[in-house]
Design a protein around this motif. Structure first.
Motif, short mmCIF file in Angstrom:
data_model
loop_
_atom_site.label_atom_id
_atom_site.label_comp_id
_atom_site.label_asym_id
_atom_site.label_seq_id
_atom_site.Cartn_x
_atom_site.Cartn_y
_atom_site.Cartn_z
N TYR A 1 -3.98 6.37 -14.37
CA TYR A 1 -5.41 6.50 -14.34
C TYR A 1 -5.80 7.22 -12.93
CZ TYR A 1 -7.93 2.89 -14.35
OH TYR A 1 -8.78 0.82 -14.41
N GLU A 2 -4.65 6.23 -11.80
CA GLU A 2 -4.69 6.54 -10.87
C GLU A 2 -5.77 6.06 -9.58
OE1 GLU A 2 -3.42 10.78 -10.19
OE2 GLU A 2 -1.69 10.20 -10.81
N ALA B 1 1.55 -3.57 -19.07
CA ALA B 1 0.13 -3.46 -18.45
C ALA B 1 -0.30 -2.68 -17.13
CB ALA B 1 -0.03 -4.60 -17.40
N LEU B 2 1.17 -2.79 -16.48
CA LEU B 2 1.13 -1.90 -14.76
C LEU B 2 1.09 -0.57 -15.11
CD1 LEU B 2 2.14 -1.81 -12.16
CD2 LEU B 2 4.54 -1.34 -13.07
N ALA B 3 1.26 0.58 -16.32
CA ALA B 3 1.81 1.08 -16.70
C ALA B 3 0.11 1.82 -16.64
CB ALA B 3 2.54 1.79 -17.71
N ALA C 1 4.54 9.42 -21.42
CA ALA C 1 5.95 10.24 -21.22
C ALA C 1 6.60 9.33 -20.45
CB ALA C 1 5.93 11.17 -21.43
N ALA C 2 5.61 9.82 -18.99
CA ALA C 2 5.95 9.98 -17.65
C ALA C 2 6.38 8.76 -17.37
CB ALA C 2 5.63 11.03 -17.30
N MET C 3 5.03 8.01 -17.18
CA MET C 3 4.46 6.81 -16.97
C MET C 3 5.47 5.32 -18.01
SD MET C 3 2.72 5.05 -15.19
CE MET C 3 2.15 6.16 -13.69
N VAL C 4 5.85 5.64 -19.02
CA VAL C 4 6.92 5.00 -19.85
C VAL C 4 8.04 4.87 -19.55
CG1 VAL C 4 7.88 5.31 -22.05
CG2 VAL C 4 5.67 5.28 -22.40
N ASP C 5 9.00 6.68 -19.03
CA ASP C 5 9.86 6.14 -18.44
C ASP C 5 10.13 5.46 -16.71
OD1 ASP C 5 12.00 7.71 -19.17
OD2 ASP C 5 11.92 8.98 -16.93
N ALA D 1 2.80 2.93 -26.60
CA ALA D 1 2.38 4.01 -25.79
C ALA D 1 0.46 4.38 -25.74
CB ALA D 1 3.08 5.37 -26.19
N ASP D 2 -0.12 3.89 -27.13
CA ASP D 2 -1.11 3.25 -26.54
C ASP D 2 -2.36 2.74 -25.90
OD1 ASP D 2 -1.31 5.97 -28.64
OD2 ASP D 2 -1.70 4.17 -30.61
#
Ligand SMILES: Nc1ncnc2c1ncn2[C@@H]1O[C@H](COP(=O)(O)OP(=O)(O)OP(=O)(O)O)[C@@H](O)[C@H]1O
Ligand SMILES: Nc1ncnc2c1ncn2[C@@H]1O[C@H](COP(=O)(O)OP(=O)(O)OP(=O)(O)O)[C@@H](O)[C@H]1O
Ligand SMILES: [Mg+2]
Ligand SMILES: [Mg+2]
Lengths: 321, 267, 269, 274, 269
Positions: C161-162, C154-156, C126-130, C102-103
């Motif tokens: 940060y778009e 790595a992808l997330a 959380a959204a990205m982890v999901d 997560a970090d």
């Protein structure tokens, strides 16, 4: 409690600083209104640093150290004498004695001649022990570097260790180490100024209370108090030796009685009659030192000795002029 | 830099509580065994130069009643203050020079030169400028620690995978963030190695400083005992120092294990 | 939705860009001079044999390398130093081993230049982890994740940060076929929504066609552009099913022919 | 990753990227030499000025005087026996120390339990000031060169032991296991993986140790010796001759720096590229 | 040639093998108890969603991990400590960064237990370099190779000493499609020639079918065996063309159905 503190620096520890011990233990500094804290810095140069840096008010320093330092521009002054006899002896190991056939009773010139080819420890180059050894030989026209192996071995227990290990044949140092060596049977004292057998150190003061002019200007009261406390201690030891002995004994708790008593006897002989350093004493020291100096010392009495406090103390406490 | 990067020590660190206890027991047994051996050989071969654990224990009790703790306190203060100052300065300098080529090229030779000066020979200057109290020893400890930390941190920074750094740079990290989030943590193994090395040196520097001039601290105890040929006193002071050294190094190891816990792969 | 209009401005331009490495005396030409223009919001997929210079190309855009000849421009300006407008998911994963999953994902949001509040950060992580299917593994260190999971972290981390432009070097290489489809689908959505420009390296020609607006096929080392094809399939595409479309099959066959020769040449077999 | 690091004190070369201004000046070789000489000159000039004005010459001698002293020592040849004694003690002790340190480090690296048990004691022992151990050293090894060699070796060994251990901890375990699975013996693992991967750490340890090895040699000579640069320093200190002290220190520094730089060069040469 | 006969002895046996990791207090079950027997000279391909425990399984065979329950036997004996009979090409490449490509490839031949003469070593290295298409890059250090090239070095390094059993974790994941085919072809030949047993992890179902004697499909985490299929296509197979065979299509479809569900479950989407 709450008394201002006088910091004293000293190089090594031993009976040469007994007067100071006595002054502290017998409460003479307290009487002057001060506490004393002693910092053992182990060597002459560091004593000088402590004095000139102002972190120590005074130090019991060999007068010859003071002269050497002054010669190089170290601005020290002596304010009082602490001992009037060079307390440095030569100890030889039993093996060395057997080999050279030296006997304490021989004439000094003969003993010195027989030191040939021995390895003799001193504390460090330029120290009192170094000077003592070199002058002994030089005064008899022997070049110590040609004839002997002079090994600086440092203070502390190194000297005894080296002697016991056989890494050296003898050492030049003061009480109590010389006495310890003799009493433990490792070796014998063969040259001893206390037996008045070394003419060139006769009347040469050993330890002097040293400070800087700067300190004298900034903290005259402390310096005066020091001189007074020391003077009282010398007086006490001289007049009341048994009492004085009892007072300092705890400071040497580890030492056995025999060594302590012998050391005390030597110390007793070296207590100066007055704290004042005379011009003659000063000149004698220079003469002694000049035996080994490459260029004669040009240090003058007036710049090196500040006699006011010693004279005052002598007059007031000892009723001497 | 990989997650699973531990060869053999990790097995030790992965210890469950039981294993940790076993290590402790062995450590204590080792220490006691050494003491027993010392006592025994001392009694058989004589102990003029080495004293005996039993005598040391007695002395410890004796000193414990007087000012031993003040000496310990003084030495520890010097060590901690010096360690803190030296570590911070050394790490900062190591991080800065490790990442800045220009600075490193110009300053590194100077640092190496200063580092090469044998400090014992400078003792008089230290006393002249910083006196006989704690300051001079703190300076000494700081200097010693600074260099050890600097060299380790510098090497650590050089060893960082440059791609880790650029990844964060591309995200827009400022210089400070780059240091905080990548460089410092990545060099942490080296920094801790530096601290572990520096710690005994700090203790030794503080006591050496006291030996060279001071009125309190374990070093003074050492010099006092030495000049009075008091071997028991000497070894008592040394043993106290040894115990302090052991405790401190264990403390550092503990902190290290915690901070670098990502290296201990779960089993 | 229409494919990205040709009227959109040019984002990245390679003109005569070549790259030669000097390896202990000898020269290794990684990239022959190439010309390529990438428009804003375009999704360009790059395929080519191993060692043909695809990663090198991305490195040039990110400013990690400087071209030996020619020039790379971004928004019309030559790329000098690091190009902070791009998010780069490198081929080798560069997770920070001392940070939990997560970090690692959230690290970009901690940076001053974004200054995202703690609460929002947690939410976005959380959204990205999901999104990448790592629920339950937030607190694992990279060393405790499987190969594919690391890739997903790595992808997330890159998506969260778009960034304006995405550089992705085989992002889905270590994923199983099905998860890959899911990820392709998500990536397509996100980049469309956020109007991102994407340079996407892959070895899977099907993936390239399924997800790209344009597919660029490289020749073997030293890399040259061998073929460029527009994929005119409408967006949003159904990556799960589009493989069965006719255009897909045609393009695949066409490009596969180009690729096939290359590989055999490139590997000296 | 460890190997990437092999640069250590060597500064990573710029990736051929254009650099401007000061950096470009400094990173070119002549520019670098000029920059360093300039700093040296400014430093010496300041020192020359400061000595006698800001600080008494009694404490800090002037560079010109030190240089004069060095010239005397080298022209009359009186320095050689001292230099020889110090370099001998330092060289032999350093080599022994490095060997023992790396050797014990590798050994303990394989014995994690033993390592856990003894390392605290090792650290504790190293916390003891060497000066205080002088009597023991004299008793065991006398006051000649062997005792100095021992002092140098002990000091060096400690630094190398720690560097090696921490280096081994940093080795990618997967590299070790790959080789193990191929059937590599312990010795082969050490030779082919542990040592190359740990080299950056070992080199750092060796560089750091140079200075401590010289200091230990000097310290040994300060404690007890009648030869060696340390003795020379002490002898001059005893006579309150700051010039002699600084000249002696200068010699130590020059040799120490030269050896450190040499190690840096050697390491730089064998570093693999990124 | 016939598929490997069932009469051949059992090489690797998993009985009730499960693996649970303890991560700072919590348990992560990577592998549910599984049973699987691998016969000597069999080529078993493992597919399954990311994070389902495939690498863990290989680690168990190699002896890098110990099972939490059940037991893994090799040649009838439980695997205890490292299993020196296997050659393991891990998912992450573990090249020695200070050795050139050629030296990395040849490292196993330098070991005492093989003691291959220098001349023979050079010869075998050259052959391997050729096989994986790295001619010209022998002297490059790993840091100077592309991602796919590094993988190929790792592959060559594992093949060169011809271990009895090969464990391969996504060996061809970073290769382009065409090169992948070439490599599959070569691997098939080599393992047949040398009578090797192979455990082969891949995300490419087509690859699994093309190259395996048996395909094992895992469920999502915690991994269980969901399906096992024998591939009865004759050897040597023409990997370039077999995709068009009927059995291939049938198997692919069948297994794909199994896999599809799993992935969607596995990723919580
Ligand atoms: N740092 C470097 N030094 C020397 N040569 C390099 C370096 N980086 C890359 N190369 C060479 O440049 C060529 C292209 O490398 P690049 O990584 O761009 O390939 P790629 O297309 O990404 O291949 P892959 O699909 O295998 O990742 C390769 O031949 C490689 O050996
Ligand atoms: N050292 C470890 N500590 C904790 N958990 C681990 C560890 N290694 C693996 N795991 C967990 O075990 C599970 C299986 O991991 P494994 O690497 O076997 O997956 P995989 O099937 O190889 O996946 P992928 O295809 O992504 O490589 C994962 O959920 C992972 O998080
Ligand atoms: Mg690449
Ligand atoms: Mg895996």
């Amino acid at each position: 409690q709450g008394r201002p503190k006088i910091t004293a620096a000293q190089a090594g520890d031993g009976f040469q600083f007994l007067t100071q011990q006595l002054a502290i233990k017998a409460g003479f500094f307290e009487k002057e209104g001060y506490d004393v804290e002693i910092a053992d810095v182990g060597s002459g140069p560091r004593v000088v640093a402590a004095l000139m840096g102002g972190s120590a008010v005074y130090s019991g320093l060999g007068l010859i150290n003071l002269l050497n330092a002054r010669a190089q521009g170290g601005e020290l002054v002596a304010v009082a004498s602490e001992s009037s006899l060079i307390d440095i002896q030569l100890v030889l190991s039993n093996a060395a004695i057997a080999k050279t056939g030296i006997d304490a009773a021989m004439p000094i010139d003969e003993k010195i001649k027989r030191l040939k080819d021995l390895r003799i420890s001193i504390t460090s180059p330029g120290s009192s022990t170094d000077t003592m050894l070199r002058t002994l030989l030089r005064a008899r026209s022997i070049d110590p570097d040609q004839v002997l192996k002079v090994i600086p071995t440092g203070g502390g227990s190194n000297m005894l260790a080296a002697l016991e290990k056989g890494a050296s044949d003898g050492f030049v140092w003061g009480a109590p180490q010389t006495l310890m060596a003799a009493n433990s049977g490792i070796g014998k004292i063969v040259i001893d100024p206390f037996k008045a057998e070394v003419p060139e150190v006769k009347g040469v003061p050993y330890i002097v209370i040293t400070t800087t002019m700067d300190t004298i200007k900034k903290k005259p009261e402390m310096v005066r108090a020091t001189v007074r406390a020391m003077t009282r201690a010398m007086q006490f030891a001289r007049e009341n030796p048994e009492e004085a002995k009892k007072v300092v004994r705890p400071a040497f708790a580890e030492m056995d009685d025999k060594v302590f008593n012998q050391a005390w006897d030597n110390y007793y002989k070296a207590i100066p009659e007055t704290p004042a350093i005379s011009r003659e004493e000063f000149e004698r020291t220079k003469t002694w030192l000049n035996i080994t100096s490459k260029k004669p010392l040009t240090v003058g009495y007036d710049e090196s000795v500040y006699g006011k406090f010693a004279d005052e103390a002598a007059a007031e406490l000892l009723k001497k002029k | 830099m990989t997650g699973r990067s531990v060869v053999s020590t990790d097995q030790a660190v992965r210890t469950k509580a039981g294993e940790r206890r076993a290590v402790l027991v062995w450590q204590i047994a080792f220490g006691l065994g050494a003491l027993a051996l010392w006592e025994l050989t001392g009694r058989v071969f004589g102990s003029t130069w080495t004293s005996l654990p039993s005598q040391i224990a007695q002395r410890l009790l004796l000193w414990g009643g007087t000012d031993l703790f003040r000496h310990v306190y003084v030495t520890l203060t010097e060590v901690f203050v010096g360690l803190a100052l030296g570590t911070v300065a050394g790490v900062v300098a190591g991080l800065a020079l490790g990442r800045t080529q220009t600075l490193a090229l110009v300053l590194r030779p100077i640092i190496v030169t200063l580092y090469s000066v044998p400090l014992v020979t400078m003792a008089p200057l230290l006393i002249l400028w910083f006196g006989l109290e704690m300051e001079s020893k703190i300076v000494l400890v700081t200097v010693v620690v600074f260099f050890l930390m600097f060299f380790n941190t510098f090497a650590g920074v050089q060893s960082i995978d440059p791609l880790l750094v650029t990844t964060l740079d591309l995200m827009g990290a400022t210089t400070l963030e780059r240091y905080r989030k990548v460089i410092a943590p990545a060099a942490m193994a080296w920094i801790f190695s530096g601290i572990k090395i520096a710690l005994p040196y700090a203790l030794s520097a503080a006591t050496t400083g006291e030996l060279l001039g001071g009125s309190y601290g374990l070093g003074t105890l050492l010099s006092r005992a030495g000049s009075q040929f008091d071997m028991t006193g000497l070894y008592t002071a040394l043993i106290v120092l040894l115990v302090i050294g052991i405790l401190l190094s264990e403390g550092v190891a503990f902190v290290e294990n915690h901070l670098l816990r990502w290296r201990h792969v779960a089993e | 939705m229409e494919p990205v209009s040709a009227a959109l401005p040019e984002k990245i331009n390679f003109s005569g860009v070549g790259k030669t490495f000097f390896v202990r005396g000898t020269e290794v030409q990684a990239l022959q001079p190439i010309d390529l223009a990438v428009r804003a919001r375009e999704f360009v997929a790059l395929v080519g044999p191993s060692g043909c210079g695809k990663s090198t190309l991305l490195n040039l855009v990110a400013g990690l390398l400087q071209p030996s000849e020619g020039s790379v421009t971004y928004d019309g300006k030559p790329v000098q130093g690091l190009n902070f407008r791009v998010g780069y998911m490198t081929q080798k994963d560069t997770l920070l081993p001392w940070r939990s999953a997560a970090d690692n994902i959230g690290v970009s949001l901690e940076l001053h230049c974004r200054s995202v509040s703690k609460a929002e950060r947690a939410e976005r992580i959380a959204a990205m982890v999901d999104l990448v299917g790592l629920s339950g593994f937030e607190n694992h260190f990279p060393g405790e994740l499987s190969g594919g999971m690391r890739k997903r972290v790595a992808l997330a981390r890159t998506l969260i940060y778009e960034p304006e432009t995405l550089l992705m070097d085989e992002p889905f290489g270590a994923l199983d076929a099905q998860l890959k489809l899911v990820m392709q689908d998500q990536l397509q959505r996100i980049t469309q929504d956020r109007k991102m420009t994407v340079l996407f390296v892959t070895h899977d020609l099907g993936e390239a066609i399924a997800i790209g607006d344009r597919v660029v096929v490289f020749s073997g080392r030293p890399g040259r552009i061998r073929a460029i094809r527009d994929v005119t399939l409408p967006r949003p595409r159904d990556v799960f099913r589009m493989r069965f479309s006719e255009e897909f099959s045609r393009l695949h066959e066409e490009l596969w022919d180009e690729l096939k020769d290359e590989v055999v040449k490139g590997t000296d077999i | 990753m460890a190997a990437r690091s092999a640069t250590s004190m060597r500064v990573r070369a710029g990736d051929g990227q254009p650099q401007g201004g000061f950096t470009a000046l400094v990173t070119s070789l002549p520019g670098l030499i000029i920059a360093r000489l300039l700093i040296l000159a400014v430093f010496l000039l300041f020192w020359e000025y400061a000595s006698g004005t800001l600080i008494s010459r009694f404490w800090v001698s002037a560079p010109s005087a030190i240089f004069g002293m060095l010239v005397t020592w080298f022209t009359d040849g009186s320095i050689w026996p001292h230099l020889e004694a110090t370099l001998l003690a330092m060289g032999v002790g350093y080599l022994i120390g490095c060997g023992l340190g790396v050797g014990c480090g590798l050994m303990l690296g394989f014995l994690p339990m033993v390592q856990r048990i003894v390392m605290p004691y090792v650290s504790g022992l190293y916390a003891l000031p060497k000066i205080a151990l002088a009597p023991l050293l004299v008793i065991i090894l006398g006051i000649d060169i062997p005792s100095k060699i021992a002092l140098v070796a002990i000091t060096t060994m400690f630094l190398l032991l720690y560097s090696t251990l921490d280096g081994i901890r940093d080795v990618d375990r997967d590299l070790v296991q790959t080789l193990r699975l191929m059937g590599a013996t312990r010795a082969e693992i050490i030779r082919k993986v542990l040592i190359p991967a740990t080299l950056p750490w070992i080199f750092t340890g060796m560089r750091v140790a140079v200075r401590y090895a010289f200091t230990a040699a000097v310290l040994g000579e300060l404690i007890a010796a009648n030869q060696g640069v340390g003795y020379l320093i002490e002898a001059n200190a005893g006579l309150y001759d700051a010039t002699g002290v600084f000249a002696g220190v200068f010699i130590i520094v020059v040799f120490s720096v030269a050896m450190t730089e040499l190690l840096t060069r050697v390491e730089g040469r064998r570093a693999p590229p990124a």
